[in-house]
Design a protein around this motif. Sequence first.
Motif, PDB file in Angstrom:
ATOM      1  N   LEU A  10       0.837  -1.211   0.000  1.00  0.00           N
ATOM      2  CA  LEU A  10       0.000   0.000   0.000  1.00  0.00           C
ATOM      3  C   LEU A  10       0.868   1.255   0.000  1.00  0.00           C
ATOM      4  N   ILE A  11       1.943   1.238   0.805  1.00  0.00           N
ATOM      5  CA  ILE A  11       2.844   2.393   0.865  1.00  0.00           C
ATOM      6  C   ILE A  11       3.522   2.592  -0.484  1.00  0.00           C
ATOM      7  N   ALA A  12       3.982   1.481  -1.093  1.00  0.00           N
ATOM      8  CA  ALA A  12       4.645   1.588  -2.400  1.00  0.00           C
ATOM      9  C   ALA A  12       3.691   2.111  -3.462  1.00  0.00           C
ATOM     10  N   ALA A  13       2.428   1.651  -3.401  1.00  0.00           N
ATOM     11  CA  ALA A  13       1.441   2.116  -4.379  1.00  0.00           C
ATOM     12  C   ALA A  13       1.186   3.618  -4.211  1.00  0.00           C
ATOM     13  N   LEU A  14       1.152   4.074  -2.949  1.00  0.00           N
ATOM     14  CA  LEU A  14       0.963   5.500  -2.701  1.00  0.00           C
ATOM     15  C   LEU A  14       2.170   6.303  -3.176  1.00  0.00           C
ATOM     16  N   ASP A  15       3.379   5.783  -2.908  1.00  0.00           N
ATOM     17  CA  ASP A  15       4.585   6.468  -3.388  1.00  0.00           C
ATOM     18  C   ASP A  15       4.559   6.608  -4.907  1.00  0.00           C
TER      19      ASP A  15
END
Length: 613
Positions: free
Chosen positions: A187-192
């Motif tokens: 989820l964090i990578a997708a947001l980044d």
Amino acid sequence: MNIPQGYKQTELGIIPKDWQLQSVGKHCTVKARIGWQGLRSDEYLESGEYGLITSTDIVDGAINWDTCYFVDKSRYIQDPNIIIQEDDTLISKDGTIGKVGIVQNIPFPSTLNSGVFVVRPKLDNVYKKYLAFAFKSVYFQNFINRLTAGSTIVHLYQKDIVKFVFPVPPLAEQRAIAEALSDVDGLIAALDKKIAKKRLLKQGAMQQLLTGKKCLLVFTDKWVEKKLGKISHIKTGGRNGDQAVENGKYPFFVRSQKVYAIDTYSFDGEAILVPGEGGIGNIFHYINGKFDFHQRVYKISDFADEACGKFIYFYMSRYFGEYALSLTVKATVDSLRLPTFEEFVIYMPSDIKEQQAIATILSDMDKEITDLEAQRDKYRLLKSGMMQKLLTGQIRLVKQQAKIVPLGVEVPVVREIPVATHIIAGHIVNRSHKSRGWGRTKLQKSLHLIGYCMQLNLGTEYIRNTAGPDDQQLMNYIDQKFRQYRHVNKVSEKLPDGKTHYSYTPTPMIQDVEMAYEKYPKELREQIDALIDKLNTMDLAGAEILSTLYAVWNNRIIKQEQITDDLLIADFYAWSTHKADFEEARVRKALNYMRDNNIIPVGWGKYIDKRKA
């Protein structure tokens, strides 16, 4: 100290009784490029087939493949032990020691330089992904802190790292912990990724809007050049850094990105703040309110009637840095003077309303980026808390072992529905909630067709029911997940005939579902979305006809029975008496539509039959 039941005290603190403490030296291999294999500077290549990971490529717990150097094949194959593998744990041993990165989605064959360790489990009792999170935990941070306390150590030795001790749950729990934390990482990578994309879009918009290359259609006035000193008042602050306080009421702007606080304010209004020293032209702040600022910061305010302060802020953000840097390089100075600001030329629309419109567009883009960054930071905090609780056993992700049941006693089968079902269902709601005939039934028909057409295991157990393939247990599961995570609101409405119609609408938290959905392969997402879009053009009756026709056609393939249009039509009307409500011409038209749009079953999935007595 009170130790909870089922837990024990260890050198690392309290952990569950069925967990063990293990050392890296005993349970892992630690490898690096040894001294005599060190690379010369001319062996670090800018391009090639074989990547070279250095300590600077370990960023935010992952590997930044974009910054990697490359090496010749002979260097790549020199030591097979440091040819990296999926889910390897890498640890920096030089420079900033103790940085941890997990290797995932390797884009090209890669090896290591002498500044990085690769750590792998020796045996199957340690799961590779769990090992990476153990190194990312507070246990390893504390280990490094003890190692470097009171010293200037700039190198991490193998003899030290093998002494690191970490908790090891049973293998099934290691997998569960690693997958839970990996999901948050995803989820964090997708947001980044989304933030980076939004920033690129903003840069493109600024290039178009701040140069007049793309004029807003409602405006026709020409653009003009104005010196900043002619359309604003510019001055430096009167306070110094020691006047900042811990919990001040007002923002205090200094020569860095960080904004401090102060108990009193000297200015109230719209202003642009730019440092006069340090990071020349790189740090800008815009404010409209009460504030104060450092004596080495310039305040640009009191804008002329024909000038929009926010437009000037965006224009300076894009162009002032290059301008200021070029002046300081020529003069070999590291600070700015008042004339530098006064002589800066701004190219701007003569109509202030156009300036305001451009500023509004760019402000909205900034807000979108800020909201995404806040959401990403929320997930980072969530992950930090999860790691603390999962890697200490405060939260357990293991199911209780099943009780032993004597032979002859029937054991009820617990049905498991994968998380993909919730994700796909939430995505359908987000994409379809405004379509014709939207409601609980249409959501189920959409799930049926997507699951069978894309051959996805959604844990379905369909039976023949009035409106087509039906799985109420599945729908109840989806309802429960929507309530639990607040991604979707379920709305009920009493109809004139006394029946209740259920529908779904997404909440702002549906973004969590969309980020999880983006982890699926692009080709699969495109196929799913194409089918959803087709269903969105249909009313409820059209979706029901399509879903039922697909089911009877697929059933015949599974049973290896003869297939003709007449037989499929007959099966459709035999499904339930309700099907007689549909004219045969419409059903045949739907059958032709399926062929024209390649919605043709292949016999995948389970045969859908009547409910067993």
